[in-house]
Design a protein around this motif. Structure first.
Motif, PDB file in Angstrom:
ATOM      1  N   LEU A  10      -8.468  -6.020   7.790  1.00 10.08           N
ATOM      2  CA  LEU A  10      -7.348  -6.903   8.125  1.00 10.08           C
ATOM      3  C   LEU A  10      -6.767  -7.530   6.859  1.00 10.08           C
ATOM      4  O   LEU A  10      -5.541  -7.581   6.673  1.00 10.08           O
ATOM      5  N   LEU A  11      -7.655  -7.990   5.986  1.00  6.88           N
ATOM      6  CA  LEU A  11      -7.220  -8.604   4.725  1.00  6.88           C
ATOM      7  C   LEU A  11      -6.429  -7.598   3.890  1.00  6.88           C
ATOM      8  O   LEU A  11      -5.354  -7.923   3.335  1.00  6.88           O
ATOM      9  N   TRP A  12      -6.945  -6.386   3.842  1.00  5.20           N
ATOM     10  CA  TRP A  12      -6.271  -5.300   3.115  1.00  5.20           C
ATOM     11  C   TRP A  12      -4.873  -5.058   3.690  1.00  5.20           C
ATOM     12  O   TRP A  12      -3.880  -4.966   2.973  1.00  5.20           O
ATOM     13  N   GLN A  13      -4.814  -4.982   5.026  1.00  2.83           N
ATOM     14  CA  GLN A  13      -3.534  -4.731   5.701  1.00  2.83           C
ATOM     15  C   GLN A  13      -2.529  -5.828   5.361  1.00  2.83           C
ATOM     16  O   GLN A  13      -1.372  -5.548   5.000  1.00  2.83           O
ATOM     17  N   VAL A  14      -2.970  -7.076   5.452  1.00  2.00           N
ATOM     18  CA  VAL A  14      -2.076  -8.211   5.173  1.00  2.00           C
ATOM     19  C   VAL A  14      -1.579  -8.149   3.729  1.00  2.00           C
ATOM     20  O   VAL A  14      -0.380  -8.289   3.455  1.00  2.00           O
ATOM     21  N   LEU A  15      -2.504  -7.913   2.785  1.00  2.00           N
ATOM     22  CA  LEU A  15      -2.132  -7.860   1.371  1.00  2.00           C
ATOM     23  C   LEU A  15      -1.132  -6.729   1.111  1.00  2.00           C
ATOM     24  O   LEU A  15      -0.152  -6.904   0.375  1.00  2.00           O
ATOM     25  N   ALA A  16      -1.400  -5.569   1.740  1.00  2.00           N
ATOM     26  CA  ALA A  16      -0.519  -4.416   1.530  1.00  2.00           C
ATOM     27  C   ALA A  16       0.888  -4.704   2.057  1.00  2.00           C
ATOM     28  O   ALA A  16       1.892  -4.331   1.433  1.00  2.00           O
ATOM     29  N   VAL A  17       0.956  -5.387   3.208  1.00  2.00           N
ATOM     30  CA  VAL A  17       2.263  -5.733   3.775  1.00  2.00           C
ATOM     31  C   VAL A  17       2.976  -6.735   2.866  1.00  2.00           C
ATOM     32  O   VAL A  17       4.178  -6.616   2.598  1.00  2.00           O
ATOM     33  N   VAL A  18       2.221  -7.716   2.368  1.00  2.00           N
ATOM     34  CA  VAL A  18       2.809  -8.737   1.491  1.00  2.00           C
ATOM     35  C   VAL A  18       3.274  -8.113   0.179  1.00  2.00           C
ATOM     36  O   VAL A  18       4.403  -8.357  -0.277  1.00  2.00           O
ATOM     37  N   VAL A  19       2.444  -7.281  -0.444  1.00  2.00           N
ATOM     38  CA  VAL A  19       2.792  -6.670  -1.737  1.00  2.00           C
ATOM     39  C   VAL A  19       3.921  -5.653  -1.559  1.00  2.00           C
ATOM     40  O   VAL A  19       4.835  -5.571  -2.383  1.00  2.00           O
ATOM     41  N   ASP A  20       3.818  -4.889  -0.482  1.00  2.00           N
ATOM     42  CA  ASP A  20       4.868  -3.924  -0.117  1.00  2.00           C
ATOM     43  C   ASP A  20       5.270  -3.027  -1.297  1.00  2.00           C
ATOM     44  O   ASP A  20       6.406  -3.056  -1.771  1.00  2.00           O
ATOM     45  N   HIS A  21       4.305  -2.241  -1.785  1.00  2.00           N
ATOM     46  CA  HIS A  21       4.554  -1.357  -2.935  1.00  2.00           C
ATOM     47  C   HIS A  21       3.953   0.009  -2.623  1.00  2.00           C
ATOM     48  O   HIS A  21       2.913   0.092  -1.960  1.00  2.00           O
ATOM     49  N   ARG A  22       4.565   1.071  -3.118  1.00  2.00           N
ATOM     50  CA  ARG A  22       4.079   2.426  -2.793  1.00  2.00           C
ATOM     51  C   ARG A  22       2.688   2.680  -3.380  1.00  2.00           C
ATOM     52  O   ARG A  22       1.946   3.568  -2.925  1.00  2.00           O
ATOM     53  N   LEU A  23       2.300   1.924  -4.422  1.00  2.00           N
ATOM     54  CA  LEU A  23       0.963   2.108  -5.004  1.00  2.00           C
ATOM     55  C   LEU A  23      -0.095   1.238  -4.313  1.00  2.00           C
ATOM     56  O   LEU A  23      -1.231   1.171  -4.750  1.00  2.00           O
ATOM     57  N   PHE A  24       0.300   0.530  -3.265  1.00  2.00           N
ATOM     58  CA  PHE A  24      -0.658  -0.301  -2.514  1.00  2.00           C
ATOM     59  C   PHE A  24      -0.513   0.018  -1.033  1.00  2.00           C
ATOM     60  O   PHE A  24       0.044  -0.762  -0.257  1.00  2.00           O
ATOM     61  N   THR A  34      -1.238   0.697   2.993  1.00  2.00           N
ATOM     62  CA  THR A  34      -2.008  -0.037   4.011  1.00  2.00           C
ATOM     63  C   THR A  34      -3.204   0.815   4.438  1.00  2.00           C
ATOM     64  O   THR A  34      -3.197   2.044   4.263  1.00  2.00           O
ATOM     65  N   PRO A  35      -4.227   0.175   5.031  1.00  2.00           N
ATOM     66  CA  PRO A  35      -5.383   0.966   5.499  1.00  2.00           C
ATOM     67  C   PRO A  35      -4.990   1.991   6.548  1.00  2.00           C
ATOM     68  O   PRO A  35      -5.607   3.063   6.627  1.00  2.00           O
ATOM     69  N   ILE A  36      -3.960   1.679   7.335  1.00  2.00           N
ATOM     70  CA  ILE A  36      -3.520   2.637   8.370  1.00  2.00           C
ATOM     71  C   ILE A  36      -2.989   3.910   7.703  1.00  2.00           C
ATOM     72  O   ILE A  36      -3.320   5.034   8.116  1.00  2.00           O
ATOM     73  N   GLU A  37      -2.213   3.723   6.633  1.00  2.00           N
ATOM     74  CA  GLU A  37      -1.687   4.887   5.894  1.00  2.00           C
ATOM     75  C   GLU A  37      -2.835   5.683   5.259  1.00  2.00           C
ATOM     76  O   GLU A  37      -2.816   6.921   5.233  1.00  2.00           O
ATOM     77  N   ILE A  57      -5.974   5.803   6.322  1.00  2.00           N
ATOM     78  CA  ILE A  57      -6.718   6.507   7.385  1.00  2.00           C
ATOM     79  C   ILE A  57      -5.963   7.783   7.795  1.00  2.00           C
ATOM     80  O   ILE A  57      -6.578   8.843   8.012  1.00  2.00           O
ATOM     81  N   ALA A  58      -4.626   7.672   7.867  1.00  2.00           N
ATOM     82  CA  ALA A  58      -3.817   8.859   8.201  1.00  2.00           C
ATOM     83  C   ALA A  58      -4.002   9.935   7.123  1.00  2.00           C
ATOM     84  O   ALA A  58      -4.103  11.137   7.431  1.00  2.00           O
ATOM     85  N   GLU A  59      -4.081   9.495   5.879  1.00  2.00           N
ATOM     86  CA  GLU A  59      -4.285  10.433   4.772  1.00  2.00           C
ATOM     87  C   GLU A  59      -5.682  11.084   4.856  1.00  2.00           C
ATOM     88  O   GLU A  59      -5.839  12.275   4.579  1.00  2.00           O
ATOM     89  N   VAL A  60      -6.667  10.279   5.263  1.00  2.00           N
ATOM     90  CA  VAL A  60      -8.026  10.819   5.440  1.00  2.00           C
ATOM     91  C   VAL A  60      -7.978  11.958   6.462  1.00  2.00           C
ATOM     92  O   VAL A  60      -8.556  13.041   6.241  1.00  2.00           O
ATOM     93  N   TRP A  61      -7.294  11.693   7.558  1.00  2.00           N
ATOM     94  CA  TRP A  61      -7.203  12.709   8.619  1.00  2.00           C
ATOM     95  C   TRP A  61      -6.531  13.976   8.097  1.00  2.00           C
ATOM     96  O   TRP A  61      -7.014  15.092   8.331  1.00  2.00           O
ATOM     97  N   PHE A  62      -5.446  13.786   7.357  1.00  2.00           N
ATOM     98  CA  PHE A  62      -4.721  14.935   6.807  1.00  2.00           C
ATOM     99  C   PHE A  62      -5.612  15.733   5.833  1.00  2.00           C
ATOM    100  O   PHE A  62      -5.715  16.963   5.939  1.00  2.00           O
ATOM    101  N   LEU A  63      -6.260  15.007   4.924  1.00  2.00           N
ATOM    102  CA  LEU A  63      -7.092  15.690   3.921  1.00  2.00           C
ATOM    103  C   LEU A  63      -8.303  16.378   4.561  1.00  2.00           C
ATOM    104  O   LEU A  63      -8.742  17.435   4.107  1.00  2.00           O
ATOM    105  N   ALA A  64      -8.816  15.771   5.629  1.00  2.00           N
ATOM    106  CA  ALA A  64      -9.992  16.342   6.299  1.00  2.00           C
ATOM    107  C   ALA A  64      -9.616  17.585   7.097  1.00  2.00           C
ATOM    108  O   ALA A  64     -10.394  18.546   7.172  1.00  2.00           O
ATOM    109  N   THR A  65      -8.426  17.561   7.707  1.00  2.00           N
ATOM    110  CA  THR A  65      -8.050  18.680   8.582  1.00  2.00           C
ATOM    111  C   THR A  65      -7.267  19.770   7.850  1.00  2.00           C
ATOM    112  O   THR A  65      -7.373  20.950   8.170  1.00  2.00           O
ATOM    113  N   GLU A  66      -6.478  19.368   6.847  1.00  2.00           N
ATOM    114  CA  GLU A  66      -5.605  20.341   6.174  1.00  2.00           C
ATOM    115  C   GLU A  66      -6.081  20.712   4.764  1.00  2.00           C
ATOM    116  O   GLU A  66      -5.618  21.686   4.196  1.00  2.00           O
ATOM    117  N   ARG A  67      -6.903  19.880   4.180  1.00  2.00           N
ATOM    118  CA  ARG A  67      -7.340  20.124   2.808  1.00  2.00           C
ATOM    119  C   ARG A  67      -8.881  20.180   2.759  1.00  2.00           C
ATOM    120  O   ARG A  67      -9.515  20.420   3.775  1.00  2.00           O
TER     121      ARG A  67
END
Lengths: 260, 238
Positions: free
Chosen positions: A25-39, A41-44, A46-56
């Motif tokens: 939750l803290l990570w999510q809040v910070l990522a929303v506040v910082v709002d930068h492509r290099l930071f 969110t955990p949701i993004e 996790i989506a990347e984990v799924w992609f890398l696990a299934t496609e890579r």
């Protein structure tokens, strides 16, 4: 006469379950506040984990790193337990080789890795050997302290009742050493996987560290965090499914567990 | 269960460094006798017990238990100053760790005799101090000893608990008929439990008093114990 009462677990025991969601939750809040492509969110991530696990090759990479860490862990623990036992028991051995252990403790991991790679080539054996050389001294020191702290009173008890050697080892000595073994195992796991990753970045043909090195060259922060999160998930699973259960089984007699 | 075995102590010399702890110290303890050994701290009482138990063999002279050297004699039951239970073993486990041949049912029976029925699977950390000492006594009995060695078994516990454990010990002595060597700093314990009281003093330690108490333990009331305690401490008439 009454058996000492144990305290009920209470609300405090459940707090641990909020720890990880709170971090996310803290990570999510910070990522929303910082709002930068290099930071991201955990949701993004996790989506990347799924992609890398299934496609890579995330699963294969994690498997490769885990197997390296596991092999190095077993060898380092075995060597450290034996050496620590010998150094704790025999003062002269400790006097003769204590400085070697001190050097092993303080020599930079990167130096060991580079040296092993130069001498042995970029091989699996060199990587695992370098990890073992880095980790074994820490296990040795922990176990040496454990052997030194063995209770002489129990030794006297065993002598009075003429308990045979192997039963003495199994029922008197090993239980006293288990807290030290578990401490060495826990610090070992945390240290070994970090070292393995660094060494994989330096030179290997796959694994989490190798892939993170590639992501770094491309400034792919989502990929880096996805691999990190995946490995963290494995580490947390090992902690809760293996280490904690093992700890409760072999250290359940300690006051901290009896009153928990 | 084994009945009491005789013990013979004939030490020419026992040293700690340059200082002789014992010189020409002799004691004969008959089978089934309960001997209380009294003396000031540091006189060597616990050392003597370790020599009888066979774990201190660094001395000149002879110690025999049932006609054999202590290492060859049957294992004695030994109760230390502290309960010294293995905290990772249950009460039953603490008995069976010194005698794995002891059937579980027999271990439970022994614990029951010590007033610990229902606590067979309790860990030492779950037991009170008094209960831990009872387990320690049961462990000493678990090896079916001919000789029971008690090294200050009542030290650091309150008088109420001492009374309880003394009563338990009297039951054990009367039931099993072991030879008992009891080291204590408290003459009252000796007056309550022993058939014979030996006082050692000095360095090297010598026997300064060796007296028998003929009255049966069951007939020793508080007045008798007080009078006998006074005699042992030299405050009463002989």
């Amino acid at each position: 006469m009454e058996r000492r009462k144990q305290k009920p677990p209470g609300v405090a025991g459940g707090l641990e379950w909020f720890s990880l969601p709170l971090l996310l939750l803290l990570w999510q809040v910070l990522a929303v506040v910082v709002d930068h492509r290099l930071f991201p969110t955990p949701i993004e991530v996790i989506a990347e984990v799924w992609f890398l696990a299934t496609e890579r090759s995330l699963l294969a990479d994690v498997g490769k790193t885990l197997s390296r860490a596991a092999i190095a862990f077993v060898i380092a623990m075995t060597a450290g337990i034996v050496l620590g036992g010998v150094f704790g028991r025999f003062r002269n051995a400790d006097r003769l080789f204590g400085t070697w252990v001190l050097i092993g403790l303080n020599i930079p991991a990167i130096v060991v890795a580079i040296t092993c790679y130069i001498w042995l080539g970029l091989t699996e054996f060199a990587l695992i050997l370098a990890v073992v050389i880095n980790k074994a001294p820490l296990v040795t020191v922990t176990m040496r302290e454990g052997v030194r702290a063995l209770d002489h009173g129990y030794g006297e008890l065993a002598r009075v009742y003429r308990v045979p050697f192997w039963r003495r080892v199994r029922r008197f000595i090993v239980p006293q050493l288990m807290p030290y073994v578990l401490t060495a195992a826990r610090t070992g796991l945390s240290l070994i996987w970090k070292i393995v990753l660094v060494f994989e970045v330096l030179g290997s043909d796959g694994g989490v560290g190798f892939r993170i090195g590639i992501f770094f060259q491309n400034f792919d922060i989502e990929g880096i965090l996805a691999y990190t999160m995946s490995f963290m998930a494995v580490v947390i699973l090992i902690e809760y499914l293996v280490m904690r259960k093992l700890e409760a089984k072999v250290l359940g007699w300690r006051p901290a567990f009896l009153s928990a | 269960m084994a009945s009491g075995v005789p013990v013979r102590i004939d030490i020419s010399e026992k040293r700690f460094g340059d200082t002789p702890l014992f010189r020409d110290l002799g004691l004969e303890i008959a089978g089934g006798e309960v001997l209380a050994l009294i003396g000031p701290s540091g006189v060597g009482k616990s050392t003597l017990l370790r020599m009888v138990a066979g774990i201190d063999t660094d001395f000149d002279g002879l110690v025999e238990v049932d006609g054999k050297s202590p290492e060859r004699a049957p294992v004695p039951g030994f109760v230390f100053q502290d309960p010294r239970l293995l905290p990772w073993e249950t009460a039953t486990g603490n008995l069976r760790v010194v005698n794995p041949e002891l059937p579980v049912a027999e271990a439970h029976k022994l614990l029951g005799e010590m007033g610990l029925a229902g606590y067979e699977d309790a860990l030492p950390g779950q037991l009170s101090g008094g209960m831990q000492r009872r387990v320690a006594l049961a462990r000493a009995l678990a090896v079916a000893p001919g000789l029971l060695i008690l090294d200050e078994p009542f030290v650091s516990i309150d008088r109420k608990l001492v009374r309880e454990l003394s009563a338990l010990l009297i039951e054990v002595i009367e039931r099993y008929g072991h030879t008992v060597i009891l080291v204590t700093h408290d003459p009252e314990d000796a007056a309550r439990l022993a058939d014979r009281v030996v006082v050692i003093e000095g360095r090297p330690a010598t026997v300064v008093e060796d007296r028998r108490i003929t009255l049966a333990r069951s007939e020793r009331d508080d007045a008798m114990v007080a009078a006998e305690t006074a005699r042992i401490t030299g405050e009463g008439g002989a």
